[in-house]
Write an enzyme that holds these catalytic residues in place. Structure first.
Site, PDB file in Angstrom:
ATOM      1  N   ASP A  47       0.878  -1.107   0.091  1.00  0.00           N
ATOM      2  CA  ASP A  47       0.070   0.088  -0.017  1.00  0.00           C
ATOM      3  C   ASP A  47       0.831   1.373   0.040  1.00  0.00           C
ATOM      4  O   ASP A  47       1.940   1.230   0.707  1.00  0.00           O
ATOM      5  CB  ASP A  47      -0.736   0.151   1.229  1.00  0.00           C
ATOM      6  N   HIS A  53       5.013  -7.282  -0.476  1.00  0.00           N
ATOM      7  CA  HIS A  53       4.850  -8.618  -1.151  1.00  0.00           C
ATOM      8  C   HIS A  53       5.733  -8.597  -2.382  1.00  0.00           C
ATOM      9  O   HIS A  53       6.170  -7.497  -2.891  1.00  0.00           O
ATOM     10  CB  HIS A  53       3.639  -8.642  -1.464  1.00  0.00           C
ATOM     11  N   SER A 105       7.239   3.867   5.661  1.00  0.00           N
ATOM     12  CA  SER A 105       8.524   4.216   5.050  1.00  0.00           C
ATOM     13  C   SER A 105       8.351   4.362   3.553  1.00  0.00           C
ATOM     14  O   SER A 105       7.390   4.746   2.981  1.00  0.00           O
ATOM     15  CB  SER A 105       9.730   3.509   5.454  1.00  0.00           C
TER      16      SER A 105
END
Length: 285
Positions: free
Chosen positions: A98, A155, A256
């Site tokens: 995200d 991922h 981050s």
């Protein structure tokens, strides 16, 4: 509503924001917050999450669990099954996390890219190795910024053959847009880990996870290792293994940045400022 307006106006004051998040003992504060976030206390955790919500749009409705042992437990929360479906395009490169898309575009043939308008850096310096940067000249890059309230696990953006991780010790400057417009070569100053892999057709791909203030811990499953500001080494880490498209690679212990580098032959499917979810299309061949 009034509190939210006050919060947004405060955080939009660029000089104050930069002062509060950068002109402080960054490494000391990062260590302190890391210690605090690991305290296991239900009462303290609930209080901390309530304060956190005053300053962010934290939404825990998709979280697999609703009770957390510590603040860190909330930071690295898993999501409910099916919360991040993968795009159907089998040959597309997916967003690994995200994020909000920052600077993106072509990697110049000199290996130069931009963190913000007028603020260039070189891929070789970011990787800590000019030779590993060479395959990306003429390719594409995308800067993916994770805010503190987002899902913090990342991922595999495609089927990957993992090869190597380079950990580079450094500072913990804030990586928000305000700092990126003021601090030259910021990503090359901060602690980071460059994950090198290959796509099924043999072409290279790299994901560079960049730490920031309060965020200097990175868990990589392929190494079974936690990389952090006090990690003593070694810093060149072979990482043999396979990762399937969408498989979890690891997590940040707060928000981050991940910078994705693709070789020539891909076209970006995103633009600056766009909000992405893990599994949405990032680039196409």
């Amino acid at each position: 509503m009034k509190l939210a307006l006050w919060r947004d106006r405060l955080l939009q004051q660029e000089d104050l924001n930069f002062l509060l998040t950068n002109r402080i003992p960054r490494l000391t504060l990062t260590r302190l917050v890391g210690w605090y976030s690991r305290i296991e206390s239900p009462l303290l955790t609930r209080f901390s999450i309530a304060v956190w919500r005053l300053f962010t749009d934290l939404d825990l409705s998709e979280a697999r669990q609703q009770r957390f042992r510590s603040l860190q437990d909330c930071f690295i929360r898993e999501l409910k099954p099916g919360a991040r479906p993968l795009a159907a395009e089998a040959d597309a490169i997916l967003s690994p996390c995200d994020a909000i898309v920052g600077a993106c575009g072509a990697v110049e043939h000199q290996g130069q890219v931009f963190q913000a308008k007028g603020f260039p850096y070189t891929v070789g310096e970011l990787f800590g190795d000019a030779a590993r940067a060479a395959p990306y000249r003429g390719g594409q890059f995308v800067t993916l910024r994770l805010t503190s309230s987002m899902y913090h696990r990342f991922h595999a953006p495609a089927d990957l053959s993992l090869e190597h991780v380079t950990h580079i010790a450094g500072d913990t400057w804030n990586v928000n847009p305000i700092a990126l417009k003021r601090v030259e070569r910021l990503f090359c100053r901060n602690e980071r880990a460059a994950i090198h892999a290959r796509l099924p057709d043999g072409r290279p791909i790299a994901l560079v996870a960049v730490a920031a203030i309060l965020v200097a811990s990175l868990r990589l499953h392929c190494l079974n290792l936690l990389l952090h500001v006090d990690y003593p080494g070694p810093h060149e880490l072979p990482a043999q293994g396979e990762a399937r498209r969408g498989e979890e690679l690891g997590w940040f212990q707060q928000g981050s940045t991940i910078i994705v580098f693709l070789p020539p032959g891909f076209e970006l499917a995103v633009q600056t400022g766009q909000r992405l979810r893990m599994g949405e299309v990032l680039a196409r061949p």
